[in-house]
Design an enzyme around this catalytic site. Structure first.
Site, PDB file in Angstrom:
ATOM      1  N   THR A  66       0.839  -1.198   0.000  1.00 11.50           N
ATOM      2  CA  THR A  66       0.000   0.000   0.000  1.00 11.50           C
ATOM      3  C   THR A  66       0.874   1.248   0.000  1.00 11.50           C
ATOM      4  OG1 THR A  66      -1.932   1.021   1.025  1.00 11.50           O
ATOM      5  CG2 THR A  66      -0.346   0.005   2.531  1.00 11.50           C
ATOM      6  N   LYS A  70       3.476   1.470  -4.037  1.00 11.88           N
ATOM      7  CA  LYS A  70       2.923   0.667  -5.135  1.00 11.88           C
ATOM      8  C   LYS A  70       3.765   0.730  -6.409  1.00 11.88           C
ATOM      9  CE  LYS A  70      -1.843   0.661  -3.514  1.00 11.88           C
ATOM     10  NZ  LYS A  70      -3.261   0.853  -3.843  1.00 11.88           N
ATOM     11  N   ASN A  91      -0.225  -3.887  -6.089  1.00 11.89           N
ATOM     12  CA  ASN A  91      -0.730  -3.930  -4.704  1.00 11.89           C
ATOM     13  C   ASN A  91      -0.659  -5.337  -4.120  1.00 11.89           C
ATOM     14  OD1 ASN A  91      -2.898  -5.292  -5.830  1.00 11.89           O
ATOM     15  ND2 ASN A  91      -4.411  -4.238  -4.577  1.00 11.89           N
ATOM     16  N   ASP A 107      -6.734  -3.647  -7.403  1.00 11.47           N
ATOM     17  CA  ASP A 107      -7.563  -2.493  -7.018  1.00 11.47           C
ATOM     18  C   ASP A 107      -8.721  -2.266  -7.999  1.00 11.47           C
ATOM     19  OD1 ASP A 107      -6.126  -1.786  -4.730  1.00 11.47           O
ATOM     20  OD2 ASP A 107      -4.707  -0.573  -5.871  1.00 11.47           O
ATOM     21  N   GLY A 132     -10.063  13.092 -10.625  1.00 15.31           N
ATOM     22  CA  GLY A 132      -8.691  12.762 -10.262  1.00 15.31           C
ATOM     23  C   GLY A 132      -7.989  12.010 -11.375  1.00 15.31           C
ATOM     24  N   ALA A 133      -6.681  12.208 -11.480  1.00  9.26           N
ATOM     25  CA  ALA A 133      -5.906  11.561 -12.551  1.00  9.26           C
ATOM     26  C   ALA A 133      -4.575  11.049 -12.000  1.00  9.26           C
ATOM     27  CB  ALA A 133      -5.691  12.539 -13.708  1.00  9.26           C
ATOM     28  N   GLY A 134      -4.580  10.596 -10.752  1.00 12.90           N
ATOM     29  CA  GLY A 134      -3.359  10.065 -10.146  1.00 12.90           C
ATOM     30  C   GLY A 134      -3.298   8.557 -10.246  1.00 12.90           C
ATOM     31  N   LEU A 220     -13.619   6.612  -3.416  1.00 11.84           N
ATOM     32  CA  LEU A 220     -12.646   5.532  -3.181  1.00 11.84           C
ATOM     33  C   LEU A 220     -12.119   5.569  -1.751  1.00 11.84           C
ATOM     34  CD1 LEU A 220     -10.417   5.311  -6.385  1.00 11.84           C
ATOM     35  CD2 LEU A 220     -12.651   4.298  -5.939  1.00 11.84           C
ATOM     36  N   TYR A 222     -12.160   5.613   2.290  1.00 18.04           N
ATOM     37  CA  TYR A 222     -13.037   5.016   3.301  1.00 18.04           C
ATOM     38  C   TYR A 222     -12.584   5.522   4.662  1.00 18.04           C
ATOM     39  CZ  TYR A 222      -9.088   1.868   3.117  1.00 18.04           C
ATOM     40  OH  TYR A 222      -7.822   1.373   3.088  1.00 18.04           O
ATOM     41  N   GLY A 244     -15.347   3.581  -0.090  1.00 21.77           N
ATOM     42  CA  GLY A 244     -14.579   2.489  -0.695  1.00 21.77           C
ATOM     43  C   GLY A 244     -14.411   1.204   0.103  1.00 21.77           C
TER      44      GLY A 244
HETATM   45  P1  ATR Z   1      -3.280   8.557  -5.756  1.00 18.66           P
HETATM   46  O1  ATR Z   1      -2.333   7.428  -5.907  1.00 18.66           O
HETATM   47  O2  ATR Z   1      -4.082   8.558  -4.462  1.00 18.66           O
HETATM   48  O3  ATR Z   1      -4.168   8.738  -6.937  1.00 18.66           O
HETATM   49  P2  ATR Z   1      -1.739  10.858  -6.590  1.00 18.66           P
HETATM   50  O4  ATR Z   1      -1.142  10.121  -7.726  1.00 18.66           O
HETATM   51  O5  ATR Z   1      -0.910  11.771  -5.767  1.00 18.66           O
HETATM   52  O6  ATR Z   1      -2.352   9.859  -5.538  1.00 18.66           O
HETATM   53  O7  ATR Z   1      -3.023  11.650  -7.133  1.00 18.66           O
HETATM   54  C1  ATR Z   1      -3.811  12.436  -6.310  1.00 18.66           C
HETATM   55  C2  ATR Z   1      -4.990  12.981  -7.118  1.00 18.66           C
HETATM   56  O8  ATR Z   1      -5.794  13.810  -6.275  1.00 18.66           O
HETATM   57  C3  ATR Z   1      -4.558  13.834  -8.294  1.00 18.66           C
HETATM   58  O9  ATR Z   1      -5.536  13.747  -9.297  1.00 18.66           O
HETATM   59  C4  ATR Z   1      -4.560  15.241  -7.657  1.00 18.66           C
HETATM   60  O10 ATR Z   1      -4.696  16.306  -8.577  1.00 18.66           O
HETATM   61  P3  ATR Z   1      -3.413  16.887  -9.362  1.00 18.66           P
HETATM   62  O11 ATR Z   1      -3.073  15.884 -10.450  1.00 18.66           O
HETATM   63  O12 ATR Z   1      -3.851  18.198  -9.891  1.00 18.66           O
HETATM   64  O13 ATR Z   1      -2.305  17.012  -8.331  1.00 18.66           O
HETATM   65  C5  ATR Z   1      -5.802  15.143  -6.820  1.00 18.66           C
HETATM   66  N1  ATR Z   1      -5.849  16.108  -5.716  1.00 18.66           N
HETATM   67  C6  ATR Z   1      -5.088  16.117  -4.608  1.00 18.66           C
HETATM   68  N2  ATR Z   1      -5.447  17.132  -3.787  1.00 18.66           N
HETATM   69  C7  ATR Z   1      -6.464  17.793  -4.420  1.00 18.66           C
HETATM   70  C8  ATR Z   1      -7.274  18.923  -4.086  1.00 18.66           C
HETATM   71  N3  ATR Z   1      -7.112  19.590  -2.951  1.00 18.66           N
HETATM   72  N4  ATR Z   1      -8.235  19.295  -4.975  1.00 18.66           N
HETATM   73  C9  ATR Z   1      -8.404  18.620  -6.115  1.00 18.66           C
HETATM   74  N5  ATR Z   1      -7.669  17.555  -6.488  1.00 18.66           N
HETATM   75  C10 ATR Z   1      -6.712  17.128  -5.646  1.00 18.66           C
END
Ligand code: ATR
Length: 277
Positions: A66, A70, A91, A107, A132-134, A220, A222, A244
């Site tokens: 986790t 990852k 994971n 996941d 979100g795009a992370g 997602l 929880y 989640g």
């Molecule tokens: P994870 O593995 O949890 O997806 P990550 O890769 O750091 O972690 O991605 C976090 C996501 O949450 C990203 O989409 C981030 O937006 P950015 O790409 O612009 O950084 C989003 N995020 C984090 N804090 C945020 C906030 N306060 N408002 C909106 N989006 C947020």
């Protein structure tokens, strides 16, 4: 004849003390009569590689991985499952009979099972919005596309990251990407919050008209109580609002299947967690 010592499994994270995985795998093992133990391993990023290799060469047969490890796990294993390769994140690590390490990612399938089996949703032909795009979004996109939605939009604070993900999956599906304020209606059948904004107590600013009384809103994240996302969804009278927990249990069941060759019944665990959370 005395019982052989239990097979060893566990979860590696940093921090990891809050993890529900020992509870979940403990219930799976007890209910399916598997002779195994499941422990927590708090390992710092600088020690990750050395310590994980040490565990897996000294009796541990499989590990969940986790945050924040990852991606590091994907680089450490000898082979990646196709879904782990697409997610660029692991994971679940399974020690193979030839002592090599297989990296998997459960996941995405965990989320899809929660949506389609536990919640009974049919995502075919549906409009889906992902916030979100992370890493979390990357992990769920391939199984989401397999459900054949009609529209899939990724909205992100940093629009370039959403565009980059759309580009990765362009051969499989035309994903639309935009920033939060530019998301367009009509309302979506499913909205998934895959941002970590809730951790800072924040909710992305979205235009009106995205939620109807038929929309399912799924965070997602929880934990106990409401999140800024579930509060937003409740204020807009979404049909169903979920966190989640189900994804957590279903991804664990897929890891258990990889390690033990049998899929545990998730219902008793879902019910136990619903009572706790
Ligand atoms: P994870 O593995 O949890 O997806 P990550 O890769 O750091 O972690 O991605 C976090 C996501 O949450 C990203 O989409 C981030 O937006 P950015 O790409 O612009 O950084 C989003 N995020 C984090 N804090 C945020 C906030 N306060 N408002 C909106 N989006 C947020």
């Amino acid at each position: 004849m005395p019982e052989p010592p239990p097979d060893q499994y566990g979860v590696v994270g940093h921090p990891v003390a809050h993890s529900w995985s020992p509870f979940i795998h403990g219930m799976f093992a007890k209910n399916s009569r598997q002779n195994m133990v499941y422990r927590l391993y708090d390992i710092e990023p600088a020690q990750f590689r050395r310590e994980v290799l040490r565990l897996l060469t000294s009796g541990v047969k499989g590990l969940n991985i986790t945050l924040p490890h990852k991606q590091a796990a994907a680089e450490l294993v000898n082979a990646l499952s196709p879904r782990a390769a697409r997610a660029q994140a692991v994971n679940t690590i399974a020690l193979q009979p030839d002592h090599s390490l297989l990296g998997d990612n459960t996941d995405g399938i965990g989320l899809i099972r929660d949506l389609t089996v536990n919640l009974g949703l049919n995502l075919a032909g549906k409009r889906i919005l992902i916030l979100g795009a992370g890493g979390a979004t990357r992990g769920i996109l391939a199984p989401m596309i397999e459900q054949q939605p009609s529209v899939l939009v990724i909205a992100n604070r940093t629009v370039q990251r959403a565009q980059a993900l759309a580009e990765v999956f362009k051969d499989a599906f035309v994903i639309e990407s935009c920033e939060f304020r530019a998301v367009q209606g009509p309302p979506y059948d499913l909205i998934v919050n895959a941002t970590s904004a809730s951790l800072q107590g924040q909710m992305p600013e979205l235009p009106p008209g995205l939620v109807s009384e038929d929309s399912v809103c799924y965070d997602l994240a929880y934990g106990k109580g409401r999140t800024p996302f579930t509060q937003w969804a409740a204020a807009l009278y979404a049909a169903r609002i979920c966190k989640g927990w189900g994804m957590l249990v279903e991804q664990a069941a897929e890891s258990f299947l990889l390690w033990r060759g049998l899929r545990p019944d998730t219902q008793p665990v879902l019910e136990a967690l619903a009572r706790k959370a």
